[in-house]
Design a protein around this motif. Structure first.
Motif, PDB file in Angstrom:
ATOM      1  N   GLU A   1       0.839  -1.198   0.000  1.00  0.00           N
ATOM      2  CA  GLU A   1       0.000   0.000   0.000  1.00  0.00           C
ATOM      3  C   GLU A   1       0.880   1.256   0.000  1.00  0.00           C
ATOM      4  N   ILE A   2       1.924   1.241   0.821  1.00  0.00           N
ATOM      5  CA  ILE A   2       2.812   2.405   0.908  1.00  0.00           C
ATOM      6  C   ILE A   2       3.614   2.581  -0.377  1.00  0.00           C
ATOM      7  N   MET A   3       4.214   1.502  -0.866  1.00  0.00           N
ATOM      8  CA  MET A   3       4.989   1.590  -2.099  1.00  0.00           C
ATOM      9  C   MET A   3       4.089   1.820  -3.305  1.00  0.00           C
ATOM     10  N   GLY A   4       2.849   1.348  -3.220  1.00  0.00           N
ATOM     11  CA  GLY A   4       1.907   1.529  -4.314  1.00  0.00           C
ATOM     12  C   GLY A   4       1.453   2.961  -4.485  1.00  0.00           C
ATOM     13  N   ALA A   5       1.626   3.773  -3.452  1.00  0.00           N
ATOM     14  CA  ALA A   5       1.293   5.194  -3.603  1.00  0.00           C
ATOM     15  C   ALA A   5       2.302   5.919  -4.488  1.00  0.00           C
ATOM     16  N   LEU A   6       3.517   5.370  -4.601  1.00  0.00           N
ATOM     17  CA  LEU A   6       4.582   6.085  -5.304  1.00  0.00           C
ATOM     18  C   LEU A   6       4.357   6.184  -6.815  1.00  0.00           C
ATOM     19  N   PRO A   7       3.923   5.111  -7.506  1.00  0.00           N
ATOM     20  CA  PRO A   7       3.696   5.263  -8.946  1.00  0.00           C
ATOM     21  C   PRO A   7       2.665   6.343  -9.280  1.00  0.00           C
ATOM     22  N   GLU A   8       1.611   6.442  -8.469  1.00  0.00           N
ATOM     23  CA  GLU A   8       0.582   7.455  -8.733  1.00  0.00           C
ATOM     24  C   GLU A   8       1.015   8.829  -8.239  1.00  0.00           C
ATOM     25  N   LYS A   9       1.808   8.851  -7.187  1.00  0.00           N
ATOM     26  CA  LYS A   9       2.325  10.131  -6.692  1.00  0.00           C
ATOM     27  C   LYS A   9       3.074  10.871  -7.798  1.00  0.00           C
ATOM     28  N   GLU A  10       3.712  10.125  -8.693  1.00  0.00           N
ATOM     29  CA  GLU A  10       4.455  10.741  -9.790  1.00  0.00           C
ATOM     30  C   GLU A  10       3.550  11.557 -10.705  1.00  0.00           C
ATOM     31  N   TRP A  11       2.237  11.220 -10.710  1.00  0.00           N
ATOM     32  CA  TRP A  11       1.312  11.902 -11.610  1.00  0.00           C
ATOM     33  C   TRP A  11       0.511  13.003 -10.938  1.00  0.00           C
ATOM     34  N   VAL A  12       0.716  13.229  -9.656  1.00  0.00           N
ATOM     35  CA  VAL A  12       0.004  14.329  -8.995  1.00  0.00           C
ATOM     36  C   VAL A  12       0.320  15.671  -9.658  1.00  0.00           C
TER      37      VAL A  12
ATOM     38  N   GLY B   1      13.089  -5.079 -10.549  1.00  0.00           N
ATOM     39  CA  GLY B   1      12.127  -4.577 -11.519  1.00  0.00           C
ATOM     40  C   GLY B   1      12.547  -3.253 -12.100  1.00  0.00           C
ATOM     41  N   PRO B   2      11.784  -2.734 -13.074  1.00  0.00           N
ATOM     42  CA  PRO B   2      12.152  -1.485 -13.761  1.00  0.00           C
ATOM     43  C   PRO B   2      12.298  -0.276 -12.845  1.00  0.00           C
ATOM     44  N   ARG B   3      11.474  -0.192 -11.789  1.00  0.00           N
ATOM     45  CA  ARG B   3      11.536   0.972 -10.896  1.00  0.00           C
ATOM     46  C   ARG B   3      11.824   0.592  -9.445  1.00  0.00           C
ATOM     47  N   SER B   4      12.253  -0.630  -9.218  1.00  0.00           N
ATOM     48  CA  SER B   4      12.455  -1.109  -7.841  1.00  0.00           C
ATOM     49  C   SER B   4      13.408  -0.231  -7.054  1.00  0.00           C
ATOM     50  N   GLN B   5      14.605  -0.054  -7.564  1.00  0.00           N
ATOM     51  CA  GLN B   5      15.630   0.662  -6.809  1.00  0.00           C
ATOM     52  C   GLN B   5      15.303   2.147  -6.678  1.00  0.00           C
ATOM     53  N   GLU B   6      14.723   2.715  -7.715  1.00  0.00           N
ATOM     54  CA  GLU B   6      14.343   4.131  -7.669  1.00  0.00           C
ATOM     55  C   GLU B   6      13.331   4.382  -6.554  1.00  0.00           C
ATOM     56  N   ARG B   7      12.333   3.508  -6.439  1.00  0.00           N
ATOM     57  CA  ARG B   7      11.288   3.712  -5.423  1.00  0.00           C
ATOM     58  C   ARG B   7      11.786   3.365  -4.028  1.00  0.00           C
ATOM     59  N   LEU B   8      12.649   2.369  -3.912  1.00  0.00           N
ATOM     60  CA  LEU B   8      13.236   2.076  -2.610  1.00  0.00           C
ATOM     61  C   LEU B   8      14.154   3.205  -2.157  1.00  0.00           C
ATOM     62  N   THR B   9      14.855   3.813  -3.086  1.00  0.00           N
ATOM     63  CA  THR B   9      15.712   4.959  -2.742  1.00  0.00           C
ATOM     64  C   THR B   9      14.867   6.118  -2.233  1.00  0.00           C
ATOM     65  N   LEU B  10      13.754   6.384  -2.912  1.00  0.00           N
ATOM     66  CA  LEU B  10      12.849   7.449  -2.477  1.00  0.00           C
ATOM     67  C   LEU B  10      12.307   7.160  -1.087  1.00  0.00           C
ATOM     68  N   ARG B  11      11.952   5.899  -0.828  1.00  0.00           N
ATOM     69  CA  ARG B  11      11.437   5.520   0.484  1.00  0.00           C
ATOM     70  C   ARG B  11      12.525   5.652   1.547  1.00  0.00           C
ATOM     71  N   THR B  12      13.782   5.325   1.195  1.00  0.00           N
ATOM     72  CA  THR B  12      14.902   5.435   2.137  1.00  0.00           C
ATOM     73  C   THR B  12      15.158   6.892   2.493  1.00  0.00           C
ATOM     74  N   ILE B  13      15.119   7.771   1.504  1.00  0.00           N
ATOM     75  CA  ILE B  13      15.331   9.202   1.750  1.00  0.00           C
ATOM     76  C   ILE B  13      14.267   9.737   2.698  1.00  0.00           C
ATOM     77  N   ALA B  14      13.000   9.368   2.449  1.00  0.00           N
ATOM     78  CA  ALA B  14      11.915   9.824   3.317  1.00  0.00           C
ATOM     79  C   ALA B  14      12.078   9.287   4.738  1.00  0.00           C
ATOM     80  N   TYR B  15      12.501   8.028   4.838  1.00  0.00           N
ATOM     81  CA  TYR B  15      12.677   7.397   6.150  1.00  0.00           C
ATOM     82  C   TYR B  15      13.787   8.102   6.933  1.00  0.00           C
ATOM     83  N   ASP B  16      14.885   8.377   6.271  1.00  0.00           N
ATOM     84  CA  ASP B  16      16.010   9.039   6.942  1.00  0.00           C
ATOM     85  C   ASP B  16      15.698  10.499   7.257  1.00  0.00           C
TER      86      ASP B  16
END
Length: 324
Positions: free
Chosen positions: A61-72, A298-313
């Protein structure tokens, strides 16, 4: 995700000496349709299955928000922008609710939501294959809402009577909101389907790119494919009712007629309904690729995990302040 139970050190082993009577009583409750609560005794494989399921669901649910967040910022109208912002907010709320449910289950092991986040960032906790994929066009934002959330509704409503009470109650709320998300996505799809030739071409391209990921959504059909008896455990303990393939067939039953009614096609010439078998025939997706995707290749795995890591830190100080 790694197993939180050390060998011989489980707080709720299913068949440990002296636990047979507890296990029998537990199964009697399961068969009677009772709901198991966090403080109730439960066998360890039941607890572990729930932790893996609910933590993966919450992180998806949390990671699934990221693909759509790109289109806000890129949504075509203010109305569409507000709609997708509300959807992203809902998904994050679902994630927090589910991680709280998982945290209760992990309490006997001294683990918290913080451990789950760290598992995700370290690659020990998987999130759903569809959320490793790119959203290249506005049609992709609609496809996530219409078909990805549609698949999620089929999967989650299959567990609306799950034997674990806190998860069952959380799903009641989540599924109600997911229906609105699917309607939001369908609205985007219908606008494009009724639009210009260029818009219809963008929509068809999106469906072509998402088709395999949608088939993968429910997982491989059999334990032989995965080398796992996870499906059997979940059905045995009445956490879910249907197998992966039964859920996939329900998805195809519901959505293929709608796809065809819009004049769209799927990138599989073998797709057809077999009246004798009473099921859809389709080309199996590449399950080796599926394993790579959920292993964060996957195609966007590392990009989205990096974004999640930045937010976490970046927000670590907030968690520390609240803990004081």
């Amino acid at each position: 995700m790694y197993n939180y139970v050390e060998d011989g050190d489980s707080p709720a082993r299913a068949h440990a000496e002296g636990d047979e009577a507890k296990y029998d009583a537990f199964m009697t409750r399961i068969e009677a349709g009772d709901k198991i609560e966090p403080d109730d005794w439960m066998p360890d494989d039941y607890r572990q299955a729930l932790i893996k399921l609910i933590s993966m669901h919450g992180m998806s649910e949390i990671m699934g928000a990221l693909p759509e967040k790109e289109w806000v910022p890129k949504a075509p109208t203010l109305r569409r922008k507000l709609g997708i912002m509300a959807k992203v907010q809902d998904e994050m709320g679902h994630g927090q609710l589910l991680l709280r449910v998982a945290e209760d289950l992990m309490a006997p092991y001294g683990k918290t939501r913080e451990d789950l986040i760290e598992d995700l960032l370290a690659g020990r906790l998987k999130f759903h294959n569809v959320f490793h994929m790119p959203t290249k066009t506005w049609a992709d934002a609609g496809m996530v809402g219409w078909l990805v959330d549609g698949a999620a509704i089929i999967s989650q409503t299959n567990m609306l009577d799950a034997s674990y009470g806190p998860y069952q109650r959380a799903l009641q709320r989540i599924c109600q909101e997911e229906v609105f998300h699917a309607q939001h996505g369908e609205s985007i799809i219908m606008a494009l389907a009724e639009g210009t030739d260029e818009q219809r071409a963008i929509l068809q391209d999106s469906l072509n790119r998402w088709w395999e990921a949608l088939l993968m959504f429910f997982g491989p059909a059999s334990a032989e494919t995965t080398g796992s008896s996870k499906q059997d455990i979940m059905i045995k303990y009445k956490i879910r009712k249907s197998s992966n393939e039964e859920l996939r067939q329900a998805f195809l039953d519901k959505y293929l007629p709608r796809v065809f009614s819009l004049g769209l096609t799927v990138p599989d010439e073998t797709v057809h309904y077999d009246d004798k078998q009473e099921r859809w025939i389709y080309k199996q997706p590449d399950w080796a690729r599926f394993k790579d995707i959920i292993a964060n290749k996957g195609p966007r795995s590392q990009e989205r995990l990096t974004l999640r890591t930045i937010a976490y830190d970046h927000n670590r100080w907030v968690r520390q302040a609240l803990a004081r």
